[in-house]
Every structure is written in C-alpha cells, then in structure tokens.
Scaffold this active site. Structure first.
Site, PDB file in Angstrom:
ATOM      1  N   SER A 109       0.432  -2.381  -6.026  1.00  0.00           N
ATOM      2  CA  SER A 109       0.098  -3.802  -5.974  1.00  0.00           C
ATOM      3  C   SER A 109       1.182  -4.643  -6.658  1.00  0.00           C
ATOM      4  CB  SER A 109      -1.285  -4.017  -6.601  1.00  0.00           C
ATOM      5  OG  SER A 109      -1.746  -5.317  -6.396  1.00  0.00           O
ATOM      6  N   ASP A 225      -6.261  -4.795   3.895  1.00  0.00           N
ATOM      7  CA  ASP A 225      -6.055  -5.186   2.498  1.00  0.00           C
ATOM      8  C   ASP A 225      -6.149  -6.703   2.376  1.00  0.00           C
ATOM      9  OD1 ASP A 225      -5.119  -5.718  -0.082  1.00  0.00           O
ATOM     10  OD2 ASP A 225      -3.664  -4.088  -0.035  1.00  0.00           O
ATOM     11  N   HIS A 255      -7.583  -2.375  -0.607  1.00  0.00           N
ATOM     12  CA  HIS A 255      -6.422  -2.520  -1.489  1.00  0.00           C
ATOM     13  C   HIS A 255      -6.065  -1.257  -2.281  1.00  0.00           C
ATOM     14  CE1 HIS A 255      -3.412  -4.580  -3.792  1.00  0.00           C
ATOM     15  NE2 HIS A 255      -4.043  -4.377  -4.928  1.00  0.00           N
TER      16      HIS A 255
END
Length: 285
Positions: A109, A225, A255
């Site tokens: 991320s 996502d 995610h």
C-alpha cells in the site's frame, strides 16, 4: 523463530520500533515496509512462510505508526523523503546483519509506493522488489480542486484530519476487517493533511519516473481494490524497463491480499517468486 526487537534513531531524532525474525543459516533477507495506518506485526503469517523458506525478515513501524509512537498512533509524517531515508538506513542494516545473501524489499500500500519511490531515488542493491497493492496512482475521479487545495491545507493545517479511508475495503473476510478495527496499534481515523499531501507528491514522482524502474519486480493488486488504484500497478508494470517484471491482478481482490479470500495463493506466489531468485546453497548441481 528467533525474534529480535530494538529501536533505531532516525537522522532527525525519531525513534522507530524495529523487529526481525532470523534464520540460523539464511538463504536471503527481506525488508518489509507496512501500509498507511497499520504496523509491522500484522505480517506474522507471511513472515512465517518466508522464514520457513530460509528468509530472514526485518521490518519496522514507520513514522507516526504502531509502536514507533509514544501514545496512540497518528499516521502523521512531515515528508515522504524522510521516510525514504529511514528505508535506506534500515535496508543498509539488513544487508550488514545478513551479509553475502540476496536481499529483497517488500512494500504494501503506502509502503509499496514508498518502496517504488525508494528504488527510483536510491537504486538499492536488491535482488528484487515485491509491491503489494502499491499507492502509485490516486483514486479515479479525485477532485482536482481538492488536489489543488491540498498543498495549502498541508502547509497551514498539517495535522488536520482530512481524508477518511473505508476499513471495509481491506478484505472480503469480515473477521479480518474486525481484527483490523479492533487493533489498538492500527490508526483508523482520518488521514492527516500533511501525510495525504506527501503521499500525493510521492505518487506524482513515481508516475513521472516509472520508466527508470529497472529492478526485478513483482506487482500484485486486487481488481476491486477500493483503497489504492490498481491502474497504478498497471502503469508501473507497463513503463518499467525491468527485464524481470511480473504483474498479477487477483479478480475481485480487495486491498490486503494476504488477508483476503485468495491469501493462500497470494502468499505462495510471494514466497515462490522470492525463492526462485536466490540460489539454494543446499541444492546439488
């Protein structure tokens, strides 16, 4: 697993919490960089699989995150450039602690975006990079007015809570969402204005320099996502000039792929990708 914990003082005097899981006779090493709002201890199930394959894993709680904060986490940092300096210092420590074996870097991320930016700015001596749901491109339809205002808000109100992320989008497994929401070391409030602005600058930098990305890279992203844009992974994959590059998009994936419905397949892919890029000293022939 031999688990070590310590702290590291950054160039500007911040104490970061570090931890490592050491293999007695390591075949490789890996530095893991966690995502926005979370912390490094959320990766133990991945660490166990990597450790079993002979990889010593090092990680840390970033600025404003987890155990690197006295009190509650804030997810606040002044500059993404400072974060890159932290990564560089800690990757240097990884290579000195486990010399003579291939070293890898993993980022998820925000951590994936930071690792991509780190590769582009520092050109580290690594055998390969794994980017999980990396923050490379802003969400589709992000307000241009909001983007234009972000620098002003960041400058004058850096700790203003500006952007709330939807925790329901981390996983399709309700128990994983609950675990995330109930973890006292996870920051679930709105993202501070300065942090958001710095991440936007980081993404702009990656987009402008993606063609200079030359290292071996595995990009993984979920097609659904809702927290980082899968088109960012596609952009880096298309523009990177790496001879060794792989993009794997998991249909329907949310995610946190290592905590989602396809987690076993995802972790197996990560471990196999790393394992295929170091020479097994015990192999014959």
């Amino acid at each position: 697993m031999k688990h070590l914990e310590t702290t590291y003082k950054t160039h500007d005097g911040i104490e970061l919490y570090l931890q490592a899981w050491m293999v007695d006779v390591p075949k490789a090493s890996l530095l893991l960089v966690h995502g926005l709002g979370e912390h490094s201890s959320r990766y133990l199930h991945l660490v166990e699989k990597l450790h079993a394959s002979g990889v010593s894993v090092f990680t840390f709680d970033g600025r404003g995150h987890g155990k690197s904060v006295k009190g509650d986490p804030t997810a606040f940092f002044e500059s993404y450039e400072d974060y890159l300096r932290d990564i560089d210092s800690l990757f240097g420590k990884v290579k000195s602690y486990v010399p003579g074996v291939p070293a890898f870097i993993y980022g998820h991320s925000m951590g994936g975006g930071l690792v991509a930016a780190y590769v582009l700015k520092y050109n580290p001596d690594t055998k390969g990079v794994i980017l999980s749901s990396p923050a490379i491109k802003e969400a589709e339809g992000t307000s241009k007015t909001l983007i234009a205002m972000s620098s002003v808000i960041s400058k004058y109100f850096p700790k203003l809570k500006a952007l709330k992320l939807d925790a329901q989008k981390i996983s399709r497994i309700p128990a994983e969402v609950e675990k995330y929401l109930n973890d006292p070391l996870v920051y679930t409030d709105a993202v501070p204005a300065r942090t958001g602005y710095e991440l936007l600058q980081m993404m702009r930098f990656i987009q402008a320099n993606a063609s200079k990305f030359k290292l071996p890279v595995l990009l993984i992203h979920g097609s659904d996502d809702g927290l980082t844009n899968p088109k960012g992974s596609e952009l880096l994959y298309e523009k990177a000039t790496s001879a060794d590059k792989t993009l794997k998009v998991f249909p329907g994936g949310f995610h946190e792929l290592i905590n989602d419905l396809d987690r076993e397949e995802v972790i197996k892919l990560i471990v196999a990708w790393i394992g295929s890029r170091f020479i097994d000293p015990y192999s014959k022939g």
